[in-house]
Structures are given as structure tokens and as C-alpha cells.
Motif scaffolding. Structure first.
Motif, short mmCIF file in Angstrom:
data_model
loop_
_atom_site.label_atom_id
_atom_site.label_comp_id
_atom_site.label_asym_id
_atom_site.label_seq_id
_atom_site.Cartn_x
_atom_site.Cartn_y
_atom_site.Cartn_z
N VAL A 115 91.96 -52.07 41.47
CA VAL A 115 91.27 -52.69 42.60
C VAL A 115 89.83 -52.20 42.61
CG1 VAL A 115 91.25 -53.02 45.11
CG2 VAL A 115 93.42 -52.73 43.92
N ASP A 116 88.86 -53.10 42.81
CA ASP A 116 87.47 -52.68 42.88
C ASP A 116 87.04 -52.46 44.32
OD1 ASP A 116 86.80 -55.18 43.97
OD2 ASP A 116 86.13 -56.01 42.06
N GLY A 117 85.77 -52.05 44.50
CA GLY A 117 85.29 -51.72 45.83
C GLY A 117 85.21 -52.90 46.78
N ALA A 118 85.19 -54.11 46.24
CA ALA A 118 85.17 -55.31 47.08
C ALA A 118 86.57 -55.80 47.43
CB ALA A 118 84.40 -56.42 46.37
N GLY A 119 87.60 -55.11 46.92
CA GLY A 119 88.98 -55.50 47.21
C GLY A 119 89.56 -56.50 46.25
N ASN A 120 88.87 -56.81 45.15
CA ASN A 120 89.42 -57.69 44.14
C ASN A 120 90.49 -56.96 43.33
OD1 ASN A 120 87.58 -59.95 44.62
ND2 ASN A 120 86.01 -58.58 43.79
N VAL A 121 91.50 -57.69 42.91
CA VAL A 121 92.66 -57.12 42.25
C VAL A 121 92.69 -57.56 40.78
CG1 VAL A 121 95.18 -56.91 42.29
CG2 VAL A 121 93.92 -57.21 44.43
N LYS A 168 91.98 -61.61 37.33
CA LYS A 168 91.33 -61.07 38.51
C LYS A 168 91.54 -62.00 39.70
CE LYS A 168 86.68 -59.82 40.22
NZ LYS A 168 85.24 -59.73 39.86
N PHE A 169 91.87 -61.40 40.85
CA PHE A 169 92.18 -62.16 42.06
C PHE A 169 91.44 -61.58 43.25
CE2 PHE A 169 95.79 -62.30 39.22
CZ PHE A 169 96.17 -63.63 39.22
N ALA A 170 91.22 -62.42 44.26
CA ALA A 170 90.76 -61.93 45.55
C ALA A 170 91.94 -61.25 46.25
CB ALA A 170 90.25 -63.09 46.40
N ALA A 171 91.65 -60.53 47.33
CA ALA A 171 92.69 -59.77 48.01
C ALA A 171 93.81 -60.64 48.55
CB ALA A 171 92.07 -58.96 49.15
N ASP A 172 93.51 -61.93 48.81
CA ASP A 172 94.54 -62.83 49.33
C ASP A 172 95.30 -63.55 48.23
OD1 ASP A 172 92.61 -64.55 48.41
OD2 ASP A 172 92.22 -65.52 50.34
N GLY A 173 95.00 -63.21 46.97
CA GLY A 173 95.73 -63.80 45.85
C GLY A 173 95.05 -64.98 45.20
#
Length: 288
Positions: free
Chosen positions: A226-232, A244-249
Motif C-alpha cells: 500500500v502506498d501513502g495515497a492508499g493505493n493497493v 494496482k487499485f484504489a482503496a475501494d477496489g
């Protein structure tokens, strides 16, 4: 920039197969600590069960561990995490075959351990993934027990969640866990081919992924970052790629294909993101 939402560019690589001090056996997991130091766990039959530490450019610094069940010994070291606070920087290692978590200083000095084989609170069945947040909460993917356990920084049990199954909050051999700066907990639900997200106390939030090779699909998702922006970031093991995904998938991008050239993978195991958010490091198995 590396790690941005729209592009990924290859930077460098290091490592060779072998049992030497600066060589790597079968890669297990990887973590990046304060200052960009890179920690890698690896195994090579009974010859090499240890942790390697490198600087951000891949220069070998030191390593520790041997095969066994004593203090600072390992039996299949797997997940590794480093406390994000530079002044603490405790290193946590999931000692899978010994069914415990071991703690070390950033230079490898042994600090302590907790856990043994079992199904009770604070017990494990091949713990495979570990994560630590800034407050020192330690999360363990207790793979064989199909659950996540949460502990204090010194190993005191706090809570647990998960059972075997395919429903929300259920798992089929979860292999890794990651936590973002907001306390969201992500779990690679490996044999259900999906990622699940929870609150720090274990309440289910959302999930994404099905088995396949399309965008947002997985074939055995394993390591998480996970990066500092919350990307997974997800190491998509049998698809030989990272997604790579946003926090909401929401799917953002993917890179990698089968091969041994720069930026190609053969069964990527884990992915880590440096504290500055610019460097993404993927552990790879390559033909020796």
C-alpha cells in the motif's frame, strides 16, 4: 513518476541465486523500511532460512538467520514488515514453519517472539503474512487457520476475525495482509482469488476480484503493498503481473508479463512500496 496512477517504469534489479551471504534462495517476501532499506526473506532447503537487508540501490548490508527453531532461527520465513517509525523500525518476520512471529531490530538484533501451533488466540497455523501500522498494531495472516489476528507491537493479542469459506469476511488460505495510513486492512484471500478490505477492528468493508486473467481478476493473489495515497498493489502470482487499485477496489493499472527480462516476472511473490511512495519493489523468482 514510478508508482503514479498512469505509468510504471523499470528502475533496477539485483540478486542472484545461491546460498552466499548476499545471494537469495527462493524468495518469500519483501518489505521496505524507513530510509528505503529493503528486507527480503528467503529459503533454500535447509541451507538458507534468513533475512537479507539491502540499501535502496540493492547493495547488500547484512543478513541473519539459519534453519532451526531457536531464537533468530527460521523454518520457512515468510511475511516481513518493518515499523514505519524511523525511531523504532522493529522488523517482524512470520516464521511459518515454526508457527510464530519473531521481532528484530533494524540491524537484525533479536528482540523476541510469540506464538505456537494451534487455533487459540495468539496461536498460528503457518502464519504467512504480517503488517504493522504507525501506531504499532501488528496484523498477521494466519493462513492455515483462515483468519487475521491483531496484536500490540510486543505480541499481546487484541482481536481476530475470519473463518473458512467464500462469504464476506471469510477466507481460503489468506497469504498476506497490508494496512494503510488510515487504518484500512487489506487481505489477499489467495485461493478465493480476491482482495478483502476491513476496518482495523475487523469489520468487513468491501472486496474485489474473481479468478481470471482480465483486469481486476487474479490467479492466486499473494503479496500486497500500500502506498501513502492508499493505493493497493497486488502480486498476481500465476498471471505474472502486478495490479494496482484504489482503496475501494477500482482498477488503476497493471504491468508485467511472463519472462526474465527487465520488468517481466516469473511468479511474483510480493510487492512493497517505499515510504516516499515513489519506489515499488517486486520480489521475483527467476531461473538461476
Amino acid at each position: 513518476a514510478p508508482g503514479s496512477a498512469t505509468s510504471i517504469c523499470f528502475v533496477t534489479e539485483w540478486g542472484s541465486w545461491g546460498a552466499g551471504a548476499d545471494q537469495i534462495g527462493w524468495l518469500s517476501n519483501i518489505a521496505v523500511g524507513p530510509g528505503g532499506k529493503v528486507f527480503v526473506t528467503s529459503t533454500n532447503n535447509t541451507v538458507q532460512h534468513r533475512v537479507h537487508r539491502f540499501d535502496p540501490a540493492g547493495v547488500f548490508l547484512n543478513g541473519w538467520g539459519s534453519f532451526g527453531n531457536g531464537a533468530a532461527q527460521f523454518n520457512d520465513p515468510g511475511g516481513i514488515a518493518v515499523h514505519p517509525n524511523r525511531d523504532l523500525a522493529t522488523v517482524y518476520v512470520a516464521d511459518e514453519g515454526n508457527h510464530r512471529i519473531q521481532m528484530f531490530g533494524p540491524d537484525g538484533a533479536y528482540v523476541g517472539s510469540w506464538g505456537r501451533y494451534g487455533t487459540g488466540n495468539g496461536q498460528f497455523n503457518r502464519p504467512s503474512g504480517v503488517a504493522v501500522d504507525y501506531a504499532g498494531n501488528v496484523y498477521v495472516a494466519d493462513s492455515g487457520n483462515n483468519r487475521i489476528q491483531r496484536f500490540t507491537s510486543t505480541g499481546t493479542f487484541v482481536t481476530k476475525w475470519g473463518t473458512a469459506g467464500t462469504g464476506n469476511g471469510q477466507f481460503n488460505s489468506p497469504s498476506d495482509v497490508a494496512v494503510d495510513n488510515s487504518g484500512n486492512v487489506y487481505v489477499s484471500d489467495t485461493w478465493n482469488h480476491r482482495i478483502q478490505r476491513f476496518t482495523a477492528s475487523g469489520s468487513f468493508v468491501t472486496r474485489w476480484g474473481t479468478r481470471g486473467s482480465g483486469t481486476g481478476q487474479f490467479d492466486l493473489p499473494v503479496g500486497l503493498g500500500v502506498d501513502g495515497a492508499g493505493n493497493v498493489y497486488v502480486a498476481d502470482y500465476l498471471n505474472d503481473r502486478v495490479q494496482k487499485f484504489a482503496a475501494d477496489g477500482r482498477f488503476l493499472l497493471q504491468w508485467g508479463q511472463t519472462g526474465t527480462a527487465d520488468g517481466q516476472f516469473r511468479e511474483p511473490i510480493d510487492v512493497a512500496v517505499a515510504p516516499d511512495g515513489f519506489v515499488t519493489i517486486v520480489a521475483q523468482i527467476r531461473d538461476g
